[in-house]
Design a protein around this motif. Structure first.
Motif, short mmCIF file in Angstrom:
data_model
loop_
_atom_site.label_atom_id
_atom_site.label_comp_id
_atom_site.label_asym_id
_atom_site.label_seq_id
_atom_site.Cartn_x
_atom_site.Cartn_y
_atom_site.Cartn_z
N LYS A 176 -6.16 -2.89 8.58
CA LYS A 176 -5.88 -2.66 7.17
C LYS A 176 -5.71 -4.00 6.44
O LYS A 176 -5.13 -4.93 6.97
CB LYS A 176 -4.61 -1.82 7.02
N ASP A 190 -4.06 -6.44 3.93
CA ASP A 190 -2.77 -6.61 3.28
C ASP A 190 -2.85 -7.63 2.15
O ASP A 190 -1.85 -7.93 1.51
CB ASP A 190 -1.69 -7.00 4.30
N ASP A 191 -4.06 -8.15 1.91
CA ASP A 191 -4.25 -9.13 0.84
C ASP A 191 -4.77 -8.50 -0.46
O ASP A 191 -5.07 -9.19 -1.41
CB ASP A 191 -5.20 -10.24 1.29
#
Length: 116
Positions: free
Chosen positions: A3, A5-6
């Motif tokens: 996934k 996260d940025d």
């Protein structure tokens, strides 16, 4: 795949949901126009009939494009939900944020569409 996260997923979800609403409105309007064109029985002039067929053909093309974009928008929203948004479907690498900002329904990194 991991996934991202940025990414501000809330921002992209909002953009995509707004686009979904707009596309649904456009599709409804195009279908309504096509219904009107298809039911206009009072046309006796060959030129008017040809013009209506041309309009109908353009509307059908627009409708197909809008329906395809809606499908891609819903796909992107599903990817946000399942945690795969922003991940290239061919390479598994992160799609650059700049690409997603320009094209929030992007499925691939640039050039990945050509890879087998």
């Amino acid at each position: 795949m991991q996934k991202r996260d940025d990414l501000d997923l809330d921002k992209f979800e909002k953009i995509l949901k707004e686009r979904e609403v707009q596309l649904e409105e456009n599709i409804a309007q195009l279908k309504s126009e096509l219904d009107v064109v298809g039911s206009d029985d009072g046309i006796n002039d060959v030129e008017d009939l040809a013009s209506l067929k041309n309009i109908s053909s353009k509307d059908n093309t627009l409708l197909e494009r809008q329906e395809e974009e809606l499908k891609e928008t819903l796909h992107a929203l599903a990817k946000i939900k399942n945690g795969t948004y922003g991940i290239c479907e061919k390479t598994g690498r992160s799609i650059p944020v700049e690409r997603l900002e320009v094209n929030p329904i992007a499925r691939y990194i640039v050039g990945a569409e050509d890879q087998n």
